[in-house]
Design an enzyme around this catalytic site. Structure first.
Site, PDB file in Angstrom:
ATOM      1  N   GLY A  35       0.824  -1.200   0.000  1.00 28.15           N
ATOM      2  CA  GLY A  35       0.000   0.000   0.000  1.00 28.15           C
ATOM      3  C   GLY A  35       0.863   1.256   0.000  1.00 28.15           C
ATOM      4  O   GLY A  35       1.419   1.619  -1.029  1.00 28.15           O
ATOM      5  N   ASP A  48       8.764  -4.400 -14.007  1.00 29.28           N
ATOM      6  CA  ASP A  48       7.957  -3.782 -12.965  1.00 29.28           C
ATOM      7  C   ASP A  48       7.840  -2.290 -13.268  1.00 29.28           C
ATOM      8  O   ASP A  48       8.819  -1.548 -13.188  1.00 29.28           O
ATOM      9  CB  ASP A  48       8.638  -4.013 -11.607  1.00 29.28           C
ATOM     10  CG  ASP A  48       7.787  -3.594 -10.427  1.00 29.28           C
ATOM     11  OD1 ASP A  48       6.938  -2.699 -10.592  1.00 29.28           O
ATOM     12  OD2 ASP A  48       7.989  -4.153  -9.330  1.00 29.28           O
ATOM     13  N   SER A  98       6.657  -4.455  -2.149  1.00 31.50           N
ATOM     14  CA  SER A  98       6.325  -3.065  -2.443  1.00 31.50           C
ATOM     15  C   SER A  98       6.466  -2.221  -1.169  1.00 31.50           C
ATOM     16  O   SER A  98       7.551  -2.161  -0.594  1.00 31.50           O
ATOM     17  CB  SER A  98       4.924  -2.986  -3.058  1.00 31.50           C
ATOM     18  OG  SER A  98       4.696  -1.752  -3.678  1.00 31.50           O
ATOM     19  N   TRP A  99       5.389  -1.577  -0.691  1.00 29.09           N
ATOM     20  CA  TRP A  99       5.485  -0.852   0.569  1.00 29.09           C
ATOM     21  C   TRP A  99       5.880  -1.788   1.709  1.00 29.09           C
ATOM     22  O   TRP A  99       6.586  -1.386   2.645  1.00 29.09           O
ATOM     23  CB  TRP A  99       4.162  -0.155   0.890  1.00 29.09           C
ATOM     24  CG  TRP A  99       4.131   0.356   2.297  1.00 29.09           C
ATOM     25  CD1 TRP A  99       3.452  -0.161   3.358  1.00 29.09           C
ATOM     26  CD2 TRP A  99       4.859   1.487   2.809  1.00 29.09           C
ATOM     27  NE1 TRP A  99       3.696   0.565   4.488  1.00 29.09           N
ATOM     28  CE2 TRP A  99       4.555   1.583   4.184  1.00 29.09           C
ATOM     29  CE3 TRP A  99       5.723   2.422   2.235  1.00 29.09           C
ATOM     30  CZ2 TRP A  99       5.096   2.580   4.993  1.00 29.09           C
ATOM     31  CZ3 TRP A  99       6.257   3.413   3.044  1.00 29.09           C
ATOM     32  CH2 TRP A  99       5.954   3.486   4.405  1.00 29.09           C
ATOM     33  N   HIS A 157       5.024  -6.016 -11.494  1.00 30.00           N
ATOM     34  CA  HIS A 157       4.968  -5.766 -10.053  1.00 30.00           C
ATOM     35  C   HIS A 157       4.049  -6.733  -9.318  1.00 30.00           C
ATOM     36  O   HIS A 157       4.234  -6.985  -8.128  1.00 30.00           O
ATOM     37  CB  HIS A 157       4.486  -4.332  -9.816  1.00 30.00           C
ATOM     38  CG  HIS A 157       4.599  -3.878  -8.392  1.00 30.00           C
ATOM     39  ND1 HIS A 157       5.806  -3.705  -7.751  1.00 30.00           N
ATOM     40  CD2 HIS A 157       3.638  -3.549  -7.468  1.00 30.00           C
ATOM     41  CE1 HIS A 157       5.598  -3.288  -6.515  1.00 30.00           C
ATOM     42  NE2 HIS A 157       4.292  -3.185  -6.315  1.00 30.00           N
TER      43      HIS A 157
END
Length: 316
Positions: free
Chosen positions: A43, A266, A111-112, A294
């Site tokens: 997120g 990505d 990711s986050w 991604h």
């Protein structure tokens, strides 16, 4: 989905009071005597995903998941920005580890979630057994500019046009600042339109093969509002990180085994970041996947993640 373990229900669930008026929702699954691993969702703002439990052998792992502040079912309501920074999340992880009586745990994040994993590991390296990352993001200005200031627009021009649509023409040179204003607008209609446009941009770019299912998921208003509010809040502040810190300080991870799984194509988090982290992190392994973007469901990603969790399953 053959690369995933079968679906597994949580074994325990509850809330942990972490202060500042926040209570984070936590889950455990798998073997209570197994190797501890904590799953860090992306997120920011996406929350626990049931599929995340399936990356791990349930007989070999004690699987811990939690909704970060302002996300999922954590309280106050989703999207709450009060006392909500990267360093609050790092402290929450340490409080959760202590509450569960875990000496060291594996970190698993994409990711986050990779950002949070790196920040925690560099702060508490003695508490980390291994790290598995996917789609690395370290919140450098160059990374933010790529996705939110026109880099990825070269690959997704139509989708970029839709991303810019809610922004007045005079403010389009800095979309991140413009969205911060739109998401704080007194008009609910303006806020919701901006949130959906922000969220759909990621849904449109997340996979190497754009899929309508991703766009629908990210366009769902309740998800989009939380996702957009938290992302813009964090990224407008550079996640409260000194520029380049997570790569500059990667030497602190020496001695912690790590696998970095990265799609070559990505478009959200380009592989240069994963490559530079790998170069700075002694002993890390970089798996650069041809044909993947991604998304965790892109070709080869699930298999690479399972190979990593299986390889660490019996290590102490």
């Amino acid at each position: 989905m053959d690369e995933l373990y079968p679906p597994i229900a949580p074994r325990a669930e509850g809330f942990l009071d972490v202060g500042d008026g926040h209570r984070i929702r936590c889950q455990e699954a798998g073997n209570p005597a197994g190797k501890p691993v904590v799953v860090l969702h992306g997120g920011p703002g996406s929350g626990i995903a049931p599929m995340a439990r399936r990356h791990f052998d349930p007989e070999g792992y004690r699987i811990v998941l939690f909704d970060q502040r302002g996300s999922g079912r954590s309280t106050p309501d989703a999207g709450d920005l009060t006392a909500n920074t990267l360093w609050h999340l790092v402290s929450d992880m340490e409080a959760l580890r202590e509450r569960l009586g875990i000496e060291r745990w594996q970190l698993f994040g994409g990711s986050w979630g990779a950002t949070l994993a790196l920040a925690y590991a560099q702060t508490h390296p003695s508490r980390v057994s291994e790290i598995i990352l996917r789609g690395v993001f370290t919140v450098r200005q160059s990374e933010l500019d790529w996705i939110y200031r026109g880099g990825a627009a070269n690959l997704f021009p139509r989708e970029w046009e839709a991303f810019l649509a809610p922004i007045p023409a005079a403010l389009r040179d800095n979309p991140l600042a413009a969205y911060a204003s739109l998401l704080d607008d007194p008009s609910e209609e303006v806020r919701h339109r901006a949130a959906v446009a922000w969220s759909v941009w990621e849904g449109a770019t997340v996979s190497v093969q754009p899929q309508e299912s991703f766009v629908r998921q990210y366009a769902e208003p309740a998800f989009a509002l939380t996702f957009a509010r938290l992302a813009v809040h964090y990224f407008s502040h550079g996640a409260w990180l000194d520029e380049g810190r997570l790569i500059r300080d990667a030497g602190k991870l020496a001695g912690i085994p790590g696998v970095i799984v990265q799609g070559r194509y990505d478009a959200v988090c380009p592989p240069i970041t994963a490559y530079e982290l790998h170069r700075a992190w002694p002993g890390s392994e970089l798996k650069l996947l041809e044909g993947a973007g991604h998304a965790v469901t892109d070709p080869g990603v699930l298999a690479a993640l399972r190979a990593a969790t299986d390889s660490f399953r019996t290590q102490t």
